[in-house]
Design a protein around this motif. Structure first.
Motif, PDB file in Angstrom:
ATOM      1  N   VAL A  25      -7.173 -66.915  58.016  1.00  0.00           N
ATOM      2  CA  VAL A  25      -7.971 -67.186  56.823  1.00  0.00           C
ATOM      3  C   VAL A  25      -8.791 -68.454  57.026  1.00  0.00           C
ATOM      4  CG1 VAL A  25      -7.869 -67.728  54.370  1.00  0.00           C
ATOM      5  CG2 VAL A  25      -6.350 -65.990  55.304  1.00  0.00           C
ATOM      6  N   ILE A  26      -8.147 -69.515  57.480  1.00  0.00           N
ATOM      7  CA  ILE A  26      -8.845 -70.784  57.691  1.00  0.00           C
ATOM      8  C   ILE A  26      -9.901 -70.643  58.777  1.00  0.00           C
ATOM      9  CG2 ILE A  26      -8.525 -73.153  58.505  1.00  0.00           C
ATOM     10  CD1 ILE A  26      -5.780 -73.078  57.079  1.00  0.00           C
ATOM     11  N   LEU A  27      -9.576 -69.943  59.848  1.00  0.00           N
ATOM     12  CA  LEU A  27     -10.529 -69.750  60.937  1.00  0.00           C
ATOM     13  C   LEU A  27     -11.754 -68.958  60.476  1.00  0.00           C
ATOM     14  CD1 LEU A  27     -11.070 -70.175  63.964  1.00  0.00           C
ATOM     15  CD2 LEU A  27      -9.931 -68.005  64.368  1.00  0.00           C
ATOM     16  N   CYS A  28     -11.546 -67.889  59.725  1.00  0.00           N
ATOM     17  CA  CYS A  28     -12.672 -67.075  59.263  1.00  0.00           C
ATOM     18  C   CYS A  28     -13.548 -67.834  58.263  1.00  0.00           C
ATOM     19  CB  CYS A  28     -12.175 -65.774  58.645  1.00  0.00           C
ATOM     20  SG  CYS A  28     -11.629 -64.578  59.868  1.00  0.00           S
ATOM     21  N   VAL A  29     -12.944 -68.614  57.381  1.00  0.00           N
ATOM     22  CA  VAL A  29     -13.738 -69.416  56.439  1.00  0.00           C
ATOM     23  C   VAL A  29     -14.543 -70.469  57.189  1.00  0.00           C
ATOM     24  CG1 VAL A  29     -13.575 -71.107  54.565  1.00  0.00           C
ATOM     25  CG2 VAL A  29     -12.285 -68.979  54.431  1.00  0.00           C
ATOM     26  N   PHE A  30     -13.946 -71.090  58.183  1.00  0.00           N
ATOM     27  CA  PHE A  30     -14.667 -72.081  58.980  1.00  0.00           C
ATOM     28  C   PHE A  30     -15.857 -71.447  59.697  1.00  0.00           C
ATOM     29  CE2 PHE A  30     -15.304 -74.216  63.086  1.00  0.00           C
ATOM     30  CZ  PHE A  30     -15.695 -75.474  62.626  1.00  0.00           C
ATOM     31  N   ILE A  31     -15.639 -70.307  60.327  1.00  0.00           N
ATOM     32  CA  ILE A  31     -16.730 -69.621  61.034  1.00  0.00           C
ATOM     33  C   ILE A  31     -17.820 -69.198  60.049  1.00  0.00           C
ATOM     34  CG2 ILE A  31     -17.322 -67.529  62.332  1.00  0.00           C
ATOM     35  CD1 ILE A  31     -14.598 -67.823  63.740  1.00  0.00           C
ATOM     36  N   GLY A  32     -17.416 -68.674  58.880  1.00  0.00           N
ATOM     37  CA  GLY A  32     -18.396 -68.273  57.871  1.00  0.00           C
ATOM     38  C   GLY A  32     -19.227 -69.439  57.369  1.00  0.00           C
ATOM     39  N   THR A  33     -18.584 -70.584  57.175  1.00  0.00           N
ATOM     40  CA  THR A  33     -19.310 -71.776  56.729  1.00  0.00           C
ATOM     41  C   THR A  33     -20.293 -72.238  57.794  1.00  0.00           C
ATOM     42  OG1 THR A  33     -17.367 -72.440  55.460  1.00  0.00           O
ATOM     43  CG2 THR A  33     -19.009 -74.120  55.857  1.00  0.00           C
ATOM     44  N   GLN A  34     -19.874 -72.214  59.042  1.00  0.00           N
ATOM     45  CA  GLN A  34     -20.777 -72.619  60.126  1.00  0.00           C
ATOM     46  C   GLN A  34     -21.964 -71.667  60.247  1.00  0.00           C
ATOM     47  OE1 GLN A  34     -20.563 -75.505  61.851  1.00  0.00           O
ATOM     48  NE2 GLN A  34     -18.868 -75.952  60.462  1.00  0.00           N
ATOM     49  N   LEU A  35     -21.716 -70.367  60.105  1.00  0.00           N
ATOM     50  CA  LEU A  35     -22.821 -69.403  60.166  1.00  0.00           C
ATOM     51  C   LEU A  35     -23.777 -69.590  58.987  1.00  0.00           C
ATOM     52  CD1 LEU A  35     -20.976 -66.136  61.275  1.00  0.00           C
ATOM     53  CD2 LEU A  35     -22.596 -67.487  62.615  1.00  0.00           C
ATOM     54  N   ASP A  36     -23.238 -69.903  57.814  1.00  0.00           N
ATOM     55  CA  ASP A  36     -24.087 -70.156  56.646  1.00  0.00           C
ATOM     56  C   ASP A  36     -24.979 -71.369  56.861  1.00  0.00           C
ATOM     57  OD1 ASP A  36     -23.084 -68.021  55.285  1.00  0.00           O
ATOM     58  OD2 ASP A  36     -21.844 -69.195  53.902  1.00  0.00           O
ATOM     59  N   GLU A  37     -24.418 -72.436  57.401  1.00  0.00           N
ATOM     60  CA  GLU A  37     -25.192 -73.654  57.625  1.00  0.00           C
ATOM     61  C   GLU A  37     -26.237 -73.468  58.717  1.00  0.00           C
ATOM     62  OE1 GLU A  37     -22.523 -76.842  58.435  1.00  0.00           O
ATOM     63  OE2 GLU A  37     -21.679 -76.832  56.409  1.00  0.00           O
ATOM     64  N   HIS A  38     -25.876 -72.749  59.769  1.00  0.00           N
ATOM     65  CA  HIS A  38     -26.768 -72.634  60.919  1.00  0.00           C
ATOM     66  C   HIS A  38     -27.861 -71.578  60.717  1.00  0.00           C
ATOM     67  CE1 HIS A  38     -27.949 -73.365  65.011  1.00  0.00           C
ATOM     68  NE2 HIS A  38     -27.792 -72.104  65.340  1.00  0.00           N
ATOM     69  N   PHE A  39     -27.481 -70.384  60.233  1.00  0.00           N
ATOM     70  CA  PHE A  39     -28.431 -69.286  60.124  1.00  0.00           C
ATOM     71  C   PHE A  39     -28.857 -68.989  58.690  1.00  0.00           C
ATOM     72  CE2 PHE A  39     -26.043 -68.198  64.041  1.00  0.00           C
ATOM     73  CZ  PHE A  39     -27.103 -68.266  64.935  1.00  0.00           C
ATOM     74  N   GLY A  40     -28.131 -69.463  57.708  1.00  0.00           N
ATOM     75  CA  GLY A  40     -28.451 -69.176  56.319  1.00  0.00           C
ATOM     76  C   GLY A  40     -27.930 -67.826  55.851  1.00  0.00           C
ATOM     77  N   TRP A  41     -27.017 -67.248  56.595  1.00  0.00           N
ATOM     78  CA  TRP A  41     -26.433 -65.966  56.192  1.00  0.00           C
ATOM     79  C   TRP A  41     -25.340 -66.216  55.163  1.00  0.00           C
ATOM     80  CZ3 TRP A  41     -25.268 -64.252  61.853  1.00  0.00           C
ATOM     81  CH2 TRP A  41     -26.463 -64.000  62.517  1.00  0.00           C
TER      82      TRP A  41
END
Length: 83
Positions: A25-41
């Protein structure tokens, strides 16, 4: 002496179950946050759901290994030799 050993074993089991549930859960939220910041997805919510499902699967598989069942009698093996 055997009581202390059982207590420590149970504490280790509970800790392992908690970690196996929370890590994806923590890993997926971290990856999702990074993708949101980097690509805007907008990927945090789908990855959060994926992390919860993966954590549930990990916990289920871990519990299946921890609770062996005797196929003949249907009883759980207590592991202390007293049947």
């Amino acid at each position: 002496m055997n009581f202390k050993k059982d207590v420590y074993r149970n504490i280790a089991m509970i800790t392992q179950i908690g970690i196996s549930m929370l890590a994806p859960v923590i890993l997926c939220v971290f990856i999702g946050t990074q993708l949101d910041e980097h690509f805007g997805w907008n990927t945090v919510l789908p990855l959060l759901i994926l992390g919860i499902l993966a954590g549930c699967r990990n916990t289920w598989m871990l519990m299946q290994e921890m609770i062996p069942k005797d196929k003949k009698s249907g009883k759980r093996d207590r592991g202390d030799g007293a049947d």
